[in-house]
Design a protein around this motif. Structure first.
Motif, short mmCIF file in Angstrom:
data_model
loop_
_atom_site.label_atom_id
_atom_site.label_comp_id
_atom_site.label_asym_id
_atom_site.label_seq_id
_atom_site.Cartn_x
_atom_site.Cartn_y
_atom_site.Cartn_z
N GLY A 117 -37.54 5.28 -8.81
CA GLY A 117 -38.80 5.36 -9.54
C GLY A 117 -39.07 6.73 -10.10
N ARG A 118 -40.04 6.79 -10.98
CA ARG A 118 -40.35 8.04 -11.68
C ARG A 118 -41.11 8.99 -10.79
NH1 ARG A 118 -43.16 7.30 -17.39
NH2 ARG A 118 -45.04 6.98 -16.15
N VAL A 119 -40.61 10.21 -10.70
CA VAL A 119 -41.30 11.29 -10.00
C VAL A 119 -41.94 12.24 -11.02
CG1 VAL A 119 -41.01 13.25 -8.42
CG2 VAL A 119 -39.70 11.16 -8.06
N GLN A 120 -41.23 12.47 -12.12
CA GLN A 120 -41.70 13.39 -13.17
C GLN A 120 -42.17 12.58 -14.38
OE1 GLN A 120 -41.43 16.46 -12.06
NE2 GLN A 120 -39.90 16.12 -10.44
N ASP A 121 -43.33 12.94 -14.93
CA ASP A 121 -43.83 12.26 -16.13
C ASP A 121 -43.39 12.96 -17.41
OD1 ASP A 121 -45.18 10.33 -14.65
OD2 ASP A 121 -46.94 11.62 -14.42
N VAL A 318 -29.60 9.78 -20.81
CA VAL A 318 -29.20 9.51 -19.43
C VAL A 318 -29.76 10.59 -18.51
CG1 VAL A 318 -27.23 9.34 -17.87
CG2 VAL A 318 -27.13 8.24 -20.12
N GLY A 319 -29.66 11.85 -18.95
CA GLY A 319 -30.20 12.95 -18.16
C GLY A 319 -31.69 12.83 -17.93
N MET A 320 -32.42 12.33 -18.92
CA MET A 320 -33.86 12.15 -18.77
C MET A 320 -34.18 11.22 -17.59
SD MET A 320 -36.58 10.34 -21.39
CE MET A 320 -35.84 8.73 -21.07
N HIS A 321 -33.44 10.12 -17.47
CA HIS A 321 -33.71 9.17 -16.38
C HIS A 321 -33.39 9.78 -15.03
CE1 HIS A 321 -34.71 5.48 -18.66
NE2 HIS A 321 -34.09 6.15 -19.63
N PHE A 322 -32.30 10.54 -14.96
CA PHE A 322 -31.96 11.23 -13.72
C PHE A 322 -33.04 12.24 -13.35
CE2 PHE A 322 -30.01 15.19 -12.04
CZ PHE A 322 -29.64 14.74 -10.78
N SER A 323 -33.40 13.10 -14.29
CA SER A 323 -34.37 14.16 -14.02
C SER A 323 -35.73 13.58 -13.62
CB SER A 323 -34.53 15.06 -15.24
OG SER A 323 -33.32 15.72 -15.55
N ALA A 324 -36.11 12.48 -14.25
CA ALA A 324 -37.40 11.87 -13.95
C ALA A 324 -37.48 11.33 -12.53
CB ALA A 324 -37.69 10.74 -14.94
N SER A 325 -36.31 11.08 -11.92
CA SER A 325 -36.30 10.39 -10.63
C SER A 325 -36.15 11.31 -9.43
CB SER A 325 -35.15 9.37 -10.61
OG SER A 325 -33.89 10.02 -10.48
N ILE A 326 -35.94 12.62 -9.64
CA ILE A 326 -35.66 13.49 -8.49
C ILE A 326 -36.81 14.47 -8.24
CG2 ILE A 326 -33.16 13.31 -8.75
CD1 ILE A 326 -33.16 16.09 -10.03
N PRO A 327 -37.17 14.66 -6.98
CA PRO A 327 -38.28 15.56 -6.66
C PRO A 327 -37.92 17.03 -6.80
CG PRO A 327 -37.38 14.61 -4.65
CD PRO A 327 -36.70 13.91 -5.79
N ASN A 328 -36.64 17.39 -6.73
CA ASN A 328 -36.23 18.79 -6.82
C ASN A 328 -35.73 19.15 -8.22
OD1 ASN A 328 -34.10 17.06 -6.15
ND2 ASN A 328 -32.93 18.63 -5.07
N PHE A 329 -36.18 18.40 -9.23
CA PHE A 329 -35.84 18.71 -10.62
C PHE A 329 -36.37 20.10 -11.01
CE2 PHE A 329 -37.63 18.83 -14.97
CZ PHE A 329 -36.46 18.84 -15.69
N TYR A 330 -35.54 20.84 -11.77
CA TYR A 330 -35.92 22.18 -12.21
C TYR A 330 -36.20 22.23 -13.71
CZ TYR A 330 -35.62 27.26 -12.88
OH TYR A 330 -35.87 28.56 -13.22
N GLY A 359 -40.96 22.04 -26.36
CA GLY A 359 -39.91 22.20 -25.35
C GLY A 359 -40.02 21.25 -24.18
N VAL A 360 -40.77 20.15 -24.33
CA VAL A 360 -40.99 19.21 -23.23
C VAL A 360 -40.58 17.80 -23.67
CG1 VAL A 360 -42.72 18.12 -21.74
CG2 VAL A 360 -42.85 20.58 -22.22
N ILE A 361 -39.82 17.11 -22.81
CA ILE A 361 -39.45 15.72 -23.04
C ILE A 361 -40.46 14.81 -22.35
CG2 ILE A 361 -37.73 13.92 -22.62
CD1 ILE A 361 -35.59 16.10 -22.54
N PRO A 362 -41.18 13.97 -23.09
CA PRO A 362 -42.02 12.96 -22.43
C PRO A 362 -41.13 11.84 -21.91
CG PRO A 362 -42.18 12.72 -24.80
CD PRO A 362 -41.28 13.91 -24.56
#
Length: 389
Positions: A117-121, A318-330, A359-362
């Motif tokens: 699930g999504r952690v980052q919006d 693909v990277g967006m979906h990975f990044s959205a799902s991890i709590p330790n995303f930088y 500079g932000v991906i929604p």
């Protein structure tokens, strides 16, 4: 549901060679994946590895929901996956991604829902490729300032490269063992970029293991006053001893991971405590589920994680979906200026690059990866087509 056909694309795109896999089911659902060996050499090899895996493991039609089962079958019985490098893992990555895309589309959910699930919006990005179009060092400061004007507050650069007349980058040869001028020139270039963008913009430096360990340490010490966010790949991938030595002798944080494959390859790096940020490349480390496992391992070691991106626009999605799902995303790597490169081929109808503001991906909530191939641009790039049932 069964996978009934596969198509591999090997694309010539302005100096890189993206390899994209398209799988289709008997219900007409299409999934996409990418083997991210686009930069450097290996595109043809990874396309060939995809062909071999498809012909060995996917004939007769397989259930696209049984992703871990197929991954483990290839790992246990493909022989080269154990201790393997980018070619086998890139192919495994593309297959795994495409199966996840199919599964998510069939359930009408985004892929990140299958990763917990999504952690980052929204996802802060750093800009890579801002130097595209430059043909000499003197043009770099203005190009960096232009990227900042476009809304980016974090930039990555390769301080040891030579800019070729056609605008491409060439990394040092022989680890620059006898070229004493390279550190001096790199320090000057980074200093000029810092002056051009001001003190508030983050600068990341990808060293690409270009120098010997002692020269890398010397360079990092000489740019200490330039507030470098991190140095990437300061040592040859796999040389944990060099990483430890560098970490003990520089003040900057260290990021590694684009040329490290599977959770097994990251284990010794984590245990060395020499690294601060992990950068698995989802398209060559084994796929999204493998990258998610790597991120979980990093979380146990209190490390930040960001995906390495250097292929087509599909890899960004693909990277967006990975990044959205991890709590330790930088922070997420992002190439907004590929179109500056002569011969660039846009592979998607709806690349997410167009959605980036400031500079932000929604984070998108579209089903699957939320993107479609631009088929009209890829008709001449088909490497192979396979009926699987």
């Amino acid at each position: 549901m069964k996978i009934t056909s596969a198509r591999i694309y090997l694309i010539e795109s302005g100096g890189i060679r993206p390899v994209i896999l398209e799988l289709e089911t008997d219900e007409g659902i299409i999934g996409l994946g990418e083997a991210c060996i686009a930069y450097g050499i290996g595109g043809t090899a990874s396309a060939g590895m995809l062909k071999d895996i498809i012909e060995r493991y996917m004939m007769g039609g397989i259930d696209p929901f049984r992703i871990e089962a197929l991954w483990t079958e290839i790992y246990d019985h493909g022989f080269w996956a154990k201790g393997g490098g980018p070619i086998v893992y890139a192919a495994m990555s593309a297959i795994e991604q495409a199966m996840l895309d199919i599964k998510a589309r069939s359930l009408n959910i985004p892929v990140y829902e299958l990763l917990g699930g999504r952690v980052q919006d929204s996802l802060r990005t750093y800009c890579n490729g801002w130097y595209f179009g430059c043909t000499q060092d003197s043009q770099l400061p203005d190009a960096a300032a232009k990227a900042v004007t476009d809304g980016y507050d974090a930039l990555k650069f390769y301080p040891f490269v030579t800019i070729m007349p056609e605008g491409r980058l060439r990394h040092p040869s022989f680890r620059a063992a006898s070229d004493r001028s390279i550190v001096k020139r790199a320090v000057q270039t980074v200093s000029e970029i810092r002056r051009a963008v001001g003190p508030d913009v983050e600068i990341m430096l990808d060293l690409s293991a270009g120098l010997t360990t002692d020269d890398t340490i010397r360079f990092c010490r000489e740019v200490e006053n330039l507030d470098i966010t991190y140095v990437e790949e300061p040592a040859v991938p796999g040389d944990v001893g060099a990483l430890v030595k560098i970490a003990q002798n520089i003040s900057q944080r260290i990021a590694v991971g684009e040329r490290v494959y599977s959770r097994y390859g990251f284990r010794d790096i984590l245990e060395s405590r020499a690294v601060d940020i992990l950068q698995p490349d989802i398209g060559n480390t084994g796929g999204l589920l493998e990258a998610r496992k790597i991120a979980a391992m990093a979380e146990a070691y209190s490390m930040k994680v960001q995906p390495h991106i250097c292929a087509s626009a599909l890899s960004t999605a693909v990277g967006m979906h990975f990044s959205a799902s991890i709590p330790n995303f930088y922070i997420q790597e992002h190439f907004p200026y590929w179109a500056r490169i002569p011969g660039h081929v846009e592979v998607l109808e709806n690349p997410i690059e167009a959605s980036v503001k400031g500079g932000v991906i929604p984070v998108s909530d579209a089903a699957g990866f939320g993107v479609q191939l631009r088929r009209t641009a890829l008709d001449n790039s088909i490497y192979g087509e396979y009926a699987l049932s």
